[in-house]
Design an enzyme around this catalytic site. Structure first.
Site, PDB file in Angstrom:
ATOM      1  N   ASP A 189       0.817  -1.207   0.000  1.00 48.70           N
ATOM      2  CA  ASP A 189       0.000   0.000   0.000  1.00 48.70           C
ATOM      3  C   ASP A 189       0.856   1.264   0.000  1.00 48.70           C
ATOM      4  OD1 ASP A 189      -2.214  -1.580  -0.018  1.00 48.70           O
ATOM      5  OD2 ASP A 189      -2.760  -1.248   2.067  1.00 48.70           O
ATOM      6  N   GLY A 190       1.987   1.239   0.719  1.00 50.72           N
ATOM      7  CA  GLY A 190       2.872   2.395   0.722  1.00 50.72           C
ATOM      8  C   GLY A 190       3.403   2.707  -0.672  1.00 50.72           C
ATOM      9  N   ASP A 208      -3.174  13.397  21.672  1.00 55.44           N
ATOM     10  CA  ASP A 208      -1.805  13.272  21.179  1.00 55.44           C
ATOM     11  C   ASP A 208      -1.705  13.745  19.733  1.00 55.44           C
ATOM     12  OD1 ASP A 208      -1.046  12.262  23.587  1.00 55.44           O
ATOM     13  OD2 ASP A 208      -0.752  10.197  22.919  1.00 55.44           O
TER      14      ASP A 208
END
Length: 294
Positions: free
Chosen positions: A73-74, A179
């Site tokens: 996917d990257g 965060d």
């Protein structure tokens, strides 16, 4: 037929399949455009197979009928960046592990040229929206300001939580304390968004999910908004800088910098097998509803 190929240089246990794929393209008289980094790597291990390659480029200065992404996917996300908005249909060939966005397992690679000859019968093409990011710190000549999966604003390493004042189409929404804050597309709903408790969204829907990362309040829940909405984020907190990330590419920006997210002026044309549905992908890739899963 002209084929553009982008690929990961890290996984080459499928080299025999790749040689057969390139040989088949050559036998059919196809012209190949290949990304420079991939070509340089393959030249060291399979130089004779590169005969069909007519152009080697690292910029989007090329034309093609189809693009092939070899990797996970990257890699497909980087293929979208290489195409830079070209209306070229992309088929992903998964050479990694999950490969959620990829249409084909790597074993089908030698058969892909024949499948592309019958493209309308074999594949359906889905248009996937991207997010455009605008901020004073982004130099668009060096940093591609688009994301296919997600945009996140988070704290720098070892810093305290951040706040994020969010507005939608100019109307104040909320101040998030967390965060970080994630905004994803439908395509990206099964990526980082899923891991922080966001909803899975049918990928053809034009929506955005706004989800806090480790929220410091139980009232802060993921929210789905229209894809054409403009989302403005102003991060705050004790730290002087926060981290802005687009599909894993990141940069540091000063706390208080306004970040605006809107729909990109183009879409990615992603190819999928006609015989495979979204539900099939959920069951296969995510073991959706599998017995014994907790």
């Amino acid at each position: 037929m002209k084929i553009a190929i982008y690929g990961s240089r890290r996984q080459y246990d499928y080299s025999d399949l790749l040689v057969r794929f390139l040989d088949e393209l050559g036998a059919r008289g196809c012209e190949v455009v290949m990304h420079r980094k991939l070509y340089t790597h393959l030249r060291e291990i399979m130089p004779k197979a590169l005969a069909p390659v007519r152009r080697v480029v690292d910029s989007p200065d090329f034309t093609a009928d189809y693009a092939v992404s070899l990797g996970g996917d990257g890699t497909l996300l980087r293929t979208a960046m290489w195409l830079a908005g070209k209306p070229v249909p992309v088929v992903g060939v998964n050479t990694g592990h999950l490969g959620y966005l990829a249409a084909l397992p790597v074993g089908c690679l030698p058969d892909l040229p024949a499948m592309l000859d019958r493209c309308g019968e074999v594949f359906r093409t889905e248009e996937r929206g991207l997010i455009r990011v605008e901020a004073s710190c982004i130099d668009t000549s060096r940093f591609w300001p688009y994301a296919l999966n997600e945009v996140s604003v988070g704290k720098e390493e070892n810093s305290s939580m951040i706040t994020a004042d969010v507005s939608i189409d100019g109307a104040p929404l909320a101040r998030y304390r967390a965060d970080g804050l994630l905004v994803c597309t439908s395509t990206g709903s099964t990526a980082y968004n899923l891991s922080i408790g966001g909803p899975i969204v049918q990928p053809t829907l034009d929506v955005r999910v706004i989800a806090p990362i480790a929220a410091h309040s139980l009232s802060m829940r993921p929210l789905v908004v229209a894809g054409e909405s403009r989302i403005d984020i102003v991060p705050g907190g004790r730290a002087s800088h926060v981290r802005l990330s687009l599909d894993g590419r990141s940069l540091s920006l000063e706390t208080g910098t306004k970040i605006s997210l809107c729909a990109a002026p183009f879409k990615l044309r992603l190819m999928h097998l006609r015989e495979r549905s979204f539900a099939d992908t959920l069951r296969e890739k995510l073991r959706w509803g599998a017995e014994g899963e907790m």
